[in-house]
Design an enzyme around this catalytic site. Structure first.
Site, PDB file in Angstrom:
ATOM      1  N   SER A 101      -5.510  16.629   3.957  1.00  0.00           N
ATOM      2  CA  SER A 101      -6.615  16.206   3.100  1.00  0.00           C
ATOM      3  C   SER A 101      -7.653  15.426   3.900  1.00  0.00           C
ATOM      4  CB  SER A 101      -6.068  15.400   1.925  1.00  0.00           C
ATOM      5  OG  SER A 101      -7.102  15.085   1.015  1.00  0.00           O
ATOM      6  N   HIS A 102      -7.831  14.154   3.562  1.00  0.00           N
ATOM      7  CA  HIS A 102      -8.871  13.339   4.198  1.00  0.00           C
ATOM      8  C   HIS A 102      -8.342  12.537   5.386  1.00  0.00           C
ATOM      9  CE1 HIS A 102      -6.778  10.738   1.349  1.00  0.00           C
ATOM     10  NE2 HIS A 102      -7.087   9.743   2.155  1.00  0.00           N
ATOM     11  N   ARG A 158       3.789  14.414   4.918  1.00  0.00           N
ATOM     12  CA  ARG A 158       2.611  14.118   5.724  1.00  0.00           C
ATOM     13  C   ARG A 158       3.006  13.286   6.936  1.00  0.00           C
ATOM     14  NH1 ARG A 158       0.069  12.164   1.873  1.00  0.00           N
ATOM     15  NH2 ARG A 158      -0.067   9.963   2.376  1.00  0.00           N
ATOM     16  N   LYS A 212       1.545  20.272   0.919  1.00  0.00           N
ATOM     17  CA  LYS A 212       1.556  20.066  -0.524  1.00  0.00           C
ATOM     18  C   LYS A 212       2.282  21.258  -1.138  1.00  0.00           C
ATOM     19  CE  LYS A 212      -2.768  17.432  -0.749  1.00  0.00           C
ATOM     20  NZ  LYS A 212      -4.126  17.326  -1.340  1.00  0.00           N
ATOM     21  N   ASP A 233     -13.785  16.499  -0.002  1.00  0.00           N
ATOM     22  CA  ASP A 233     -12.863  15.967   1.003  1.00  0.00           C
ATOM     23  C   ASP A 233     -12.343  17.122   1.857  1.00  0.00           C
ATOM     24  OD1 ASP A 233     -11.095  17.124  -0.792  1.00  0.00           O
ATOM     25  OD2 ASP A 233      -9.690  15.461  -0.800  1.00  0.00           O
ATOM     26  N   ASP A 241     -10.188  19.592  -2.570  1.00  0.00           N
ATOM     27  CA  ASP A 241      -9.689  19.510  -3.949  1.00  0.00           C
ATOM     28  C   ASP A 241     -10.357  18.362  -4.705  1.00  0.00           C
ATOM     29  OD1 ASP A 241      -8.370  17.465  -2.600  1.00  0.00           O
ATOM     30  OD2 ASP A 241      -6.414  17.863  -3.510  1.00  0.00           O
ATOM     31  N   ARG A 242     -11.026  17.462  -3.962  1.00  0.00           N
ATOM     32  CA  ARG A 242     -11.783  16.386  -4.605  1.00  0.00           C
ATOM     33  C   ARG A 242     -13.268  16.580  -4.357  1.00  0.00           C
ATOM     34  NH1 ARG A 242     -10.446  10.781  -2.666  1.00  0.00           N
ATOM     35  NH2 ARG A 242     -10.024  11.801  -0.679  1.00  0.00           N
ATOM     36  N   ASP A 291      -9.627  18.984   2.232  1.00  0.00           N
ATOM     37  CA  ASP A 291      -9.037  20.205   1.669  1.00  0.00           C
ATOM     38  C   ASP A 291      -9.773  20.653   0.413  1.00  0.00           C
ATOM     39  OD1 ASP A 291      -8.062  17.986   0.256  1.00  0.00           O
ATOM     40  OD2 ASP A 291      -6.130  18.930  -0.177  1.00  0.00           O
ATOM     41  N   HIS A 324     -10.211  13.076  -8.567  1.00  0.00           N
ATOM     42  CA  HIS A 324      -9.351  14.224  -8.870  1.00  0.00           C
ATOM     43  C   HIS A 324      -9.571  14.594 -10.331  1.00  0.00           C
ATOM     44  CE1 HIS A 324      -6.852  14.790  -5.291  1.00  0.00           C
ATOM     45  NE2 HIS A 324      -6.778  13.477  -5.171  1.00  0.00           N
TER      46      HIS A 324
END
Length: 451
Positions: free
Chosen positions: A100-101, A14, A110, A240, A244-245, A242, A327
């Site tokens: 992500s966020h 990242r 990832k 979020d 995933d949360r 992406d 998560h």
């Protein structure tokens, strides 16, 4: 190649696009990843989020992979858990381009092995970093090819096969996608269900014009909370960047803690598989292991972080795992995290009965909590030792150091103090029987940490 330790993190890569990440470097990462997984797989699946830089970086990574003779399956725009679905269902290693966020200027990668198995520092990331730093060796064989594949419909069908919502009562749900990938996945996942979606910020926009796509920060929930109250919705969901949360608010617009969601989903999974193991990290509420045990399950505590959760799930055969950060991990989803599947469980539980979400989740809330309180410190170790010395002198106190410092006062109050992996911060989480006790204990610990 210069030192890459600043962008190769514990679980992903990242950095700031144009300063730390560019197409040439990402191409090298793709080639290094190909070298890592070449003995295991002939192909790599690649997806990307809606950030402006994501398609170009994903293409550069694909060039790196194919330059080493491996093929690429490109699924294009995807949520991170959609990429995990592709890696799991196609049994291929994968790469997801997202930060992500994080703010718009960031991007990242990832990585996972076939079957969505995690790639972290100890399971390939350090090796990839070393390969890039030392120079990726050239491959003199035939280059691989790129094929495109749309897996969104298959992803949606797979999730809906795991949680049956066809018989629930009609629900109205506000969804705040935060201009992230939830705007891409939610319409397909919920299509045809007896759920009326009130969409907020579904337009894919990696500049995040409305608010950061980080639902753990209370300021980013304000719009969702207001809309739920305005339209009288049954609940609200916030994803979020992406997707995933997933964070949940009830019909009053009040946030439902991820610990309560963990406990709720755990009881549903235990009903299907009595006596099974449930994973929780050490910052989730003590209500989680209590409720798991009361429902006949076996609670297992782990360190914070998805690689630890997934490893422990594999070791124990756990059916589900939850973290305080929203998560949620499912054995039947290749032990990967998917906020969408957790959301479906919550809506199924709500729609299978006539009560409100606040009433439904009340039984999973037993304690008051501080949330995560961060302190910038010069010497993380010294401050932790000072806290340990102070509380270690007290009768009835137990201390463990599985992940940072966890201090249990023996009266229903406890706290965890752990260092950030990436910043000069100590992160404090406190839980106690009531708000007053939380405030007193939080102030006491912070006086030492910040003193």
């Amino acid at each position: 190649m210069s030192d890459l330790s600043g962008i190769v993190k514990a679980y992903d890569i990242r950095g700031v696009v144009g300063e730390q990440l560019d197409a040439a470097l990402v191409r090298d990462f793709g080639a290094a990843f190909a070298l890592l997984i070449k003995p295991e797989s002939p192909s790599v699946v690649i997806g990307h989020d809606m950030r402006e830089s994501s398609p170009g970086l994903a293409d550069a990574f694909a060039e790196g992979v194919t330059s080493q003779g491996l093929d690429v399956v490109s699924i294009g725009l995807a949520s991170t858990d959609e990429l995990y679905f592709a890696a799991g269902s196609l049994n291929l290693p994968g790469a997801m381009f997202t930060a992500s966020h994080n703010p718009a200027k960031y991007n990242g990668i990832k990585l996972c092995r076939a079957g969505a198995a995690p790639v972290g520092q100890d399971s390939g990331l350090a090796e990839i970093r070393d390969t890039v730093e030392q120079g990726v060796p050239a491959f003199d064989g035939q280059a691989g090819s790129v094929t495109k594949r749309d897996v969104l419909a298959d992803y949606a069908a797979y999730l809906r096969n795991l949680v049956d919502l066809s018989g629930v009562r009609p629900l109205q749900i506000v969804v705040d996608a935060g201009n992230g990938m939830g705007g891409h996945t939610v319409p397909t996942v919920f299509e045809g269900l007896p759920i009326d979606i009130v969409p907020m910020y579904f337009e894919l926009d990696g500049s995040f014009p409305n608010h950061e796509a980080n639902p753990l920060d209370p300021k980013n929930l304000v719009d969702l909370q207001a809309k739920v109250r305005e339209v009288g919705a049954d609940a609200g969901l916030a994803f979020d960047g992406d997707a995933d949360r997933c964070f949940v608010v009830d019909e009053n617009g009040d946030p439902v803690s991820p610990s309560a969601i963990t406990a709720l989903v755990a009881t549903r999974e235990l009903a299907k598989e009595p006596g099974a193991t449930i994973i929780h990290n050490l910052i989730t509420s003590h209500a989680v292991p209590e409720i798991v045990a009361e429902h006949g399950g076996k609670p297992v505590r782990t360190r914070v972080g998805h690689s630890f959760i997934k490893e422990e799930m594999a070791r124990t055969g756990a059916i589900f795992g939850g973290e305080h950060s929203a998560h949620y991990y499912f054995r039947d989803f290749w032990r990967a995290d998917t906020g969408m599947l957790a959301a479906l469980h919550v809506l199924a539980a709500l729609g299978e009965q006539d009560g409100t979400l606040s009433a439904l989740t009340a039984e999973y809330k037993r304690y008051a909590a501080s949330g995560e309180v961060n302190s910038t410190v010069d010497d993380q170790v010294a401050k932790q030792l000072a806290v340990k010395d102070e509380f270690g002198k007290r009768p009835g106190v137990t201390i463990d150091e599985l992940d940072g410092l966890t201090v249990d006062l023996g009266d229903g109050s406890w706290f965890n103090l752990r260092p950030s992996n990436t910043e000069p911060l100590l992160r404090l989480n406190v839980e106690a029987p009531d708000e007053d006790a939380v405030r007193v204990l939080t102030d006491e610990v912070l006086a030492i940490v910040r003193g």
